[in-house]
Design an enzyme around this catalytic site. Structure first.
Site, PDB file in Angstrom:
ATOM      1  N   TRP A   1       0.850  -1.212   0.000  1.00  0.00           N
ATOM      2  CA  TRP A   1       0.000   0.000   0.000  1.00  0.00           C
ATOM      3  C   TRP A   1       0.877   1.251   0.000  1.00  0.00           C
ATOM      4  O   TRP A   1       0.585   2.247  -0.649  1.00  0.00           O
ATOM      5  CB  TRP A   1      -0.904   0.046   1.245  1.00  0.00           C
ATOM      6  CG  TRP A   1      -2.249  -0.572   1.063  1.00  0.00           C
ATOM      7  CD1 TRP A   1      -2.654  -1.786   1.554  1.00  0.00           C
ATOM      8  CD2 TRP A   1      -3.394  -0.026   0.366  1.00  0.00           C
ATOM      9  NE1 TRP A   1      -3.963  -2.024   1.199  1.00  0.00           N
ATOM     10  CE2 TRP A   1      -4.436  -0.954   0.476  1.00  0.00           C
ATOM     11  CE3 TRP A   1      -3.621   1.154  -0.341  1.00  0.00           C
ATOM     12  CZ2 TRP A   1      -5.694  -0.740  -0.091  1.00  0.00           C
ATOM     13  CZ3 TRP A   1      -4.868   1.375  -0.908  1.00  0.00           C
ATOM     14  CH2 TRP A   1      -5.891   0.437  -0.784  1.00  0.00           C
TER      15      TRP A   1
ATOM     16  N   TRP B   1     -18.148  20.928   0.940  1.00  0.00           N
ATOM     17  CA  TRP B   1     -17.905  20.585   2.344  1.00  0.00           C
ATOM     18  C   TRP B   1     -18.452  21.694   3.241  1.00  0.00           C
ATOM     19  O   TRP B   1     -18.594  22.840   2.807  1.00  0.00           O
ATOM     20  CB  TRP B   1     -16.397  20.407   2.597  1.00  0.00           C
ATOM     21  CG  TRP B   1     -15.773  19.351   1.727  1.00  0.00           C
ATOM     22  CD1 TRP B   1     -14.974  19.545   0.641  1.00  0.00           C
ATOM     23  CD2 TRP B   1     -15.906  17.933   1.865  1.00  0.00           C
ATOM     24  NE1 TRP B   1     -14.601  18.349   0.090  1.00  0.00           N
ATOM     25  CE2 TRP B   1     -15.148  17.339   0.813  1.00  0.00           C
ATOM     26  CE3 TRP B   1     -16.576  17.095   2.766  1.00  0.00           C
ATOM     27  CZ2 TRP B   1     -15.053  15.952   0.647  1.00  0.00           C
ATOM     28  CZ3 TRP B   1     -16.490  15.718   2.596  1.00  0.00           C
ATOM     29  CH2 TRP B   1     -15.732  15.160   1.553  1.00  0.00           C
TER      30      TRP B   1
ATOM     31  N   ASN C   1      -3.940   2.462  12.837  1.00  0.00           N
ATOM     32  CA  ASN C   1      -4.512   2.550  11.487  1.00  0.00           C
ATOM     33  C   ASN C   1      -6.035   2.491  11.483  1.00  0.00           C
ATOM     34  O   ASN C   1      -6.697   3.266  10.791  1.00  0.00           O
ATOM     35  CB  ASN C   1      -3.947   1.431  10.613  1.00  0.00           C
ATOM     36  CG  ASN C   1      -4.555   1.448   9.224  1.00  0.00           C
ATOM     37  OD1 ASN C   1      -4.463   2.443   8.515  1.00  0.00           O
ATOM     38  ND2 ASN C   1      -5.219   0.363   8.845  1.00  0.00           N
TER      39      ASN C   1
HETATM   40  C1  LIG Z   1      -6.339   8.959   7.180  1.00  0.00           C
HETATM   41  C2  LIG Z   1      -5.052   8.166   7.148  1.00  0.00           C
HETATM   42  C3  LIG Z   1      -3.836   8.832   7.230  1.00  0.00           C
HETATM   43  C4  LIG Z   1      -2.633   8.110   7.182  1.00  0.00           C
HETATM   44  N1  LIG Z   1      -1.455   8.801   7.247  1.00  0.00           N
HETATM   45  C5  LIG Z   1      -0.278   8.121   7.149  1.00  0.00           C
HETATM   46  C6  LIG Z   1       0.969   8.811   7.162  1.00  0.00           C
HETATM   47  O1  LIG Z   1       1.037  10.038   7.234  1.00  0.00           O
HETATM   48  N2  LIG Z   1       2.103   8.064   7.103  1.00  0.00           N
HETATM   49  C7  LIG Z   1       2.076   6.702   7.004  1.00  0.00           C
HETATM   50  O2  LIG Z   1       3.135   6.074   6.954  1.00  0.00           O
HETATM   51  N3  LIG Z   1       0.917   6.030   6.948  1.00  0.00           N
HETATM   52  C8  LIG Z   1      -0.261   6.690   7.033  1.00  0.00           C
HETATM   53  N4  LIG Z   1      -1.441   5.989   7.016  1.00  0.00           N
HETATM   54  C9  LIG Z   1      -1.403   4.527   6.826  1.00  0.00           C
HETATM   55  C10 LIG Z   1      -1.353   3.693   8.136  1.00  0.00           C
HETATM   56  O3  LIG Z   1      -2.375   4.109   9.005  1.00  0.00           O
HETATM   57  C11 LIG Z   1      -0.014   3.821   8.847  1.00  0.00           C
HETATM   58  O4  LIG Z   1       1.028   3.526   7.945  1.00  0.00           O
HETATM   59  C12 LIG Z   1       0.126   2.866  10.013  1.00  0.00           C
HETATM   60  O5  LIG Z   1      -0.945   3.041  10.921  1.00  0.00           O
HETATM   61  C13 LIG Z   1       1.449   3.141  10.715  1.00  0.00           C
HETATM   62  O6  LIG Z   1       1.572   2.351  11.848  1.00  0.00           O
HETATM   63  P1  LIG Z   1       2.599   1.142  11.931  1.00  0.00           P
HETATM   64  O7  LIG Z   1       3.939   1.597  11.510  1.00  0.00           O
HETATM   65  O8  LIG Z   1       2.455   0.556  13.288  1.00  0.00           O
HETATM   66  O9  LIG Z   1       1.984   0.222  10.792  1.00  0.00           O
HETATM   67  P2  LIG Z   1       2.031  -1.330  10.459  1.00  0.00           P
HETATM   68  O10 LIG Z   1       0.633  -1.808  10.517  1.00  0.00           O
HETATM   69  O11 LIG Z   1       3.032  -2.077  11.227  1.00  0.00           O
HETATM   70  O12 LIG Z   1       2.431  -1.320   8.911  1.00  0.00           O
HETATM   71  C14 LIG Z   1       3.801  -1.318   8.501  1.00  0.00           C
HETATM   72  C15 LIG Z   1       4.085  -0.186   7.562  1.00  0.00           C
HETATM   73  O13 LIG Z   1       3.326  -0.354   6.366  1.00  0.00           O
HETATM   74  C16 LIG Z   1       2.980   0.923   5.844  1.00  0.00           C
HETATM   75  N5  LIG Z   1       1.519   1.024   5.830  1.00  0.00           N
HETATM   76  C17 LIG Z   1       0.645   0.389   6.629  1.00  0.00           C
HETATM   77  N6  LIG Z   1      -0.619   0.674   6.273  1.00  0.00           N
HETATM   78  C18 LIG Z   1      -0.535   1.533   5.245  1.00  0.00           C
HETATM   79  C19 LIG Z   1      -1.499   2.192   4.426  1.00  0.00           C
HETATM   80  N7  LIG Z   1      -2.815   2.001   4.577  1.00  0.00           N
HETATM   81  N8  LIG Z   1      -1.061   3.039   3.474  1.00  0.00           N
HETATM   82  C20 LIG Z   1       0.254   3.221   3.269  1.00  0.00           C
HETATM   83  N9  LIG Z   1       1.210   2.615   3.997  1.00  0.00           N
HETATM   84  C21 LIG Z   1       0.823   1.779   4.963  1.00  0.00           C
HETATM   85  C22 LIG Z   1       3.570   1.951   6.785  1.00  0.00           C
HETATM   86  O14 LIG Z   1       4.810   2.354   6.290  1.00  0.00           O
HETATM   87  C23 LIG Z   1       3.697   1.174   8.080  1.00  0.00           C
HETATM   88  O15 LIG Z   1       4.668   1.695   8.936  1.00  0.00           O
HETATM   89  C24 LIG Z   1      -2.655   6.701   7.059  1.00  0.00           C
HETATM   90  C25 LIG Z   1      -3.896   6.044   6.994  1.00  0.00           C
HETATM   91  C26 LIG Z   1      -5.077   6.764   7.039  1.00  0.00           C
HETATM   92  C27 LIG Z   1      -6.390   6.026   6.958  1.00  0.00           C
END
Ligand SMILES: Cc1cc2nc3c(=O)[nH]c(=O)nc-3n(C[C@H](O)[C@H](O)[C@H](O)COP(=O)(O)OP(=O)(O)OC[C@H]3O[C@@H](n4cnc5c(N)ncnc54)[C@H](O)[C@@H]3O)c2cc1C
Length: 498
Positions: free
Chosen positions: A298, A326, A364
């Site tokens: 993603w 909006w 997330n």
């Molecule tokens: C409204 C919204 C805003 C977000 N803003 C960001 C942001 O600014 N930066 C960000 O890195 N992610 C963002 N995400 C995606 C995701 O929520 C976070 O990457 C994740 O929660 C980070 O926590 P983690 O490192 O523990 O994730 P884990 O669940 O351990 O996932 C591992 C890595 O996968 C990537 N990842 C996971 N889910 C997603 C996703 N849906 N989209 C893209 N990459 C993903 C990230 O790099 C993450 O660190 C956003 C999602 C939403 C719905």
């Protein structure tokens, strides 16, 4: 200076940006292989830092990670070399430093954020005018730019076929996840010449460049352990539970996700290595690792969306969605403020916002719920929420944040269909069934038991210190359906990240 015949470049500069490590670092590895003398620089970029709050946790993370990087560069060079750290406008400072060191080439990792591309284009023009080369490498994504395209040569707009093509490409080129730096040594790393050496530690203290000496405590956020060491510690912990990731990742009260986002943002861990670990676990049958790799895909997906469609920075991905009206005005402003502060009257929404405000991290599932609530229950533009997250998230990443917001608001690439609207109460019952996460972040409600915690206004003795809901979900839902229905010609988008 004598250079060995195997080297093609006499002097090189490696520009560290979002890649604060020495291991598995393509640009550093190439410079060490190709150049006789190599210097390393990081610029605390005034154009970026100027707009950040003085207690920004990410700046503290960078500062500590730079100190760690400096030690690793020193160790790799046998104590000779140090990281050169400048506080300046990078677009001016890099060409100036390249001239002072008289390097033939600048080595760096590509960054496809529009502002970074514009900055790099300015640097390129200046270096070219001086007769110096600029050598860019891929680092912070597995597949970039045009590497994954449809059969028709166009970028993917839907995640699942993109993911299938991504996995196929990896299958065809598994070596892409290999370590790119294990065969290089640090002999070429050079000490900064006397005029460019800093007295004292190589990395300035936070207050030296205008930030608070001790930013707010990273209360309850394990992800804020800086540097390679911090990232490695988190990774070790996560690998003990990665196999359960698919089952635990949606429940914010459980230790499901990795918290590695900030380490991917600033490159304190190598993405290739993480994807490689996941791929190995998948071979061993791990469903958790398979789901986790999907999340990394993603991330690549949104990066290529940003590369191919840079208009998403200021506009909806779908042109017809720019016409959505909006909510604006005093009531929308007041409701937006309540959302920011975690006092909407919807406990799980408020718990998520309070977690973000206190720690800089948000789970997330809660990012999806709070973003849906802002855009679909309050009818406030996704751009206001995006900007709020950008300011507060430790792991803020333009491409993923923009993609996540446009997904939740149903304006984006492969977004949630607009007629599917999260119900903040049923989401709460489903993903925080015991209310454990709510109790932790909304202590006013800790006394409520059972189901009452998900909709406290229905409880016999409503909690006095906690606000009533600022909006009726069912009424808001109808308004949102009307808002999207009247936006113009667009048809519903299909495919969603459930
Ligand atoms: C409204 C919204 C805003 C977000 N803003 C960001 C942001 O600014 N930066 C960000 O890195 N992610 C963002 N995400 C995606 C995701 O929520 C976070 O990457 C994740 O929660 C980070 O926590 P983690 O490192 O523990 O994730 P884990 O669940 O351990 O996932 C591992 C890595 O996968 C990537 N990842 C996971 N889910 C997603 C996703 N849906 N989209 C893209 N990459 C993903 C990230 O790099 C993450 O660190 C956003 C999602 C939403 C719905």
């Amino acid at each position: 200076m004598e250079i060995s015949p195997t080297k093609t470049v006499a002097r090189a500069l490696v520009w560290f940006r979002r890649d604060l490590r020495v291991a598995d670092h393509p640009a550093l590895a190439a410079a060490l292989r190709e150049a006789g003398a190599v210097w390393c620089v990081f610029v605390l970029d005034k154009t970026i830092l100027r707009d950040l709050p003085r207690g920004d946790r990410r700046v503290a993370f960078i500062r500590h990670s730079l100190a760690d990087l400096d030690e690793r560069i020193a160790a790799l060079s046998g104590g000779r070399a140090r990281l050169i750290v400048r506080h300046a406008d990078a677009a001016d400072e890099i060409p100036r430093l390249a001239a002072q060191l008289d390097v033939q080439a600048l080595y760096f990792h590509r960054d496809d954020e529009p502002a970074a591309r514009a900055r790099d284009a300015r640097v390129y023009e200046r270096l070219r005018a001086d007769g110096r080369a600029m050598r860019g490498f891929k680092d912070h994504v597995i597949f970039e730019r045009k590497e994954i395209l449809t059969g028709g040569g166009t970028p993917y707009g839907v995640f699942t076929p993109y993911k299938n093509a991504w996995l196929k490409a990896l299958h065809a080129r598994p070596q892409i996840l290999g370590d790119c730096g294990s065969d290089v040594d640090g002999n070429a790393l050079a000490a900064p010449p006397p005029g460019l050496r800093r007295d004292g530690p190589a990395v300035p203290d936070l207050q030296d460049f205008g930030f608070a000496a001790s930013p707010p405590a990273p209360h309850d956020d394990p992800g804020l352990r800086p540097g390679v060491q911090g990232g490695e510690a988190l990774l070790d912990e996560f690998l003990d539970r990665i196999d359960d990731y698919d089952a635990t990742r949606d429940f914010p009260a459980r230790p499901g996700p990795s918290h590695l986002g900030i380490h991917l943002r600033f490159g304190t861990l190598s993405l290739r290595r993480l994807a490689g670990i996941a791929a190995q676990r998948i071979e061993g049958g791990s469903r958790g690792a398979q789901t986790w790799l999907s999340e990394l895909i993603w991330r690549d997906f949104y990066q290529q969306v940003l590369f191919h469609h840079p208009h998403v920075v200021d506009h909806a991905y779908r042109a017809d969605c720019d016409a959505i009206r909006w909510e604006q005005g005093a009531q929308a402003d007041a409701q937006f403020a309540a959302w920011c502060e975690g006092r909407t009257g919807y406990p799980l929404v408020d718990a998520g916002m309070r977690q973000l405000n206190a720690t800089g991290y948000m789970h997330n599932r809660l990012r999806m719920i709070t973003a849906s609530f802002l855009t679909k229950d309050l009818g406030v533009s996704w751009q206001r929420g995006e900007a709020y997250f950008a300011r507060h998230l430790n792991d803020y990443e333009l491409a993923s944040n923009n993609g996540g917001w446009q997904w939740a608001a149903s304006t984006g690439c492969d977004a949630q269909p607009w007629f599917r609207i999260f119900n903040p109460v049923t989401q709460s019952e489903r993903f925080d069934p015991q209310g454990a996460f709510i109790r932790r972040w909304v202590p006013e409600l800790a006394g409520l038991d059972g189901k009452a915690i998900h909709a406290p206004w229905k409880a016999k003795a409503a909690e006095r210190d906690y606000p009533p809901p600022i909006v009726d979900h069912e009424v808001a839902r109808e308004k949102t359906l009307a808002r999207f229905g009247s936006r113009g010609s667009g048809s519903p988008v299909v495919g969603a990240d459930e």
